[in-house]
Design a protein around this motif. Sequence first.
Motif, mmCIF file in Angstrom:
data_model
loop_
_atom_site.group_PDB
_atom_site.id
_atom_site.type_symbol
_atom_site.label_atom_id
_atom_site.label_comp_id
_atom_site.label_asym_id
_atom_site.label_seq_id
_atom_site.Cartn_x
_atom_site.Cartn_y
_atom_site.Cartn_z
ATOM 1 N N ALA A 68 -2.429 8.022 -5.695
ATOM 2 C CA ALA A 68 -3.745 8.258 -5.103
ATOM 3 C C ALA A 68 -3.663 8.177 -3.584
ATOM 4 O O ALA A 68 -2.789 7.502 -3.028
ATOM 5 N N PRO A 69 -4.563 8.862 -2.887
ATOM 6 C CA PRO A 69 -4.584 8.772 -1.421
ATOM 7 C C PRO A 69 -4.706 7.320 -0.961
ATOM 8 O O PRO A 69 -5.563 6.575 -1.443
ATOM 9 N N ARG A 70 -3.798 6.913 -0.095
ATOM 10 C CA ARG A 70 -3.769 5.542 0.453
ATOM 11 C C ARG A 70 -3.596 4.488 -0.640
ATOM 12 O O ARG A 70 -3.923 3.322 -0.449
ATOM 13 N N GLY A 71 -3.118 4.907 -1.816
ATOM 14 C CA GLY A 71 -2.846 3.954 -2.886
ATOM 15 C C GLY A 71 -4.076 3.276 -3.435
ATOM 16 O O GLY A 71 -4.015 2.147 -3.945
ATOM 17 N N SER A 72 -5.226 3.949 -3.374
ATOM 18 C CA SER A 72 -6.492 3.387 -3.838
ATOM 19 C C SER A 72 -7.175 4.402 -4.742
ATOM 20 O O SER A 72 -7.499 5.511 -4.304
ATOM 21 N N LEU A 73 -7.400 4.028 -5.995
ATOM 22 C CA LEU A 73 -7.932 4.952 -7.003
ATOM 23 C C LEU A 73 -9.349 4.547 -7.399
ATOM 24 O O LEU A 73 -9.580 3.416 -7.852
#
Length: 240
Positions: A68-73
């Motif tokens: 996910a973008p920036r590791g945040s889902l």
Amino acid sequence: MNAATDTVPHEQAAAELVRSVLTRAVSLSLTTDAQCYDLIGMHSIDRNGRITLAPQPDSPLEAQVASAPRGSLAALLEFTDIAPTPLRDRVRARVTISGWLTPAGPEGEDGLRLDLARVTLRTPAGTQDVDLDRFTLAQPDPLAVQEAAMLTHLADAHEDMVADLIVLAGSRLPFGVVRALPLAVDRYGITLRCEYREGHCDLRLQFPVEARDAAEAGEQVRRLLTTPSCAHHRRPSTTS
């Protein structure tokens, strides 16, 4: 009337009820933009309200978070609070929590952490958003984990006691009850579900003294039966 008496709580506040539901829940439904998951025994909540998920190693969920973008889902968690006794309508509450899943810790700790965005509680009385600060500060009811065992024992082994509790309602209870079962119990009191041929109503009986554990709750039920004048009862709410 003493003003302090008016502020004494008679039931769990919304944030406390949510924390109680999450504490006793063993499963949840999780939805992301790509997939839905049913997670059983894979979540925990700490004293400060932080929710952590521990998906199976072969679950695609962690891979989704990593990519996910920036590791945040973005994720939506749904908890359903179901009465442990065999009622017609067993759903007591639904809790929906939205937020963002991220790795549980910066140093590779296992699991995923949910950063909260919104907490919503839905009960037969209505739907409300729960303040996030209140949710974080709240603690679950001390009977939350033991509630299921207490209610099933009361229903299975003490039908006579349930019948005697119903008598406390007197003329406030509509005529024609065909079955009564315990619906819920917390430190403030016990709620009974009174079923009719069509519809039902819930009867709330307040404990004379707040209970701190299951043993004290049992004692408060006995006090209700021996000193009914000490109990403050809520008017039954009827559902067709």
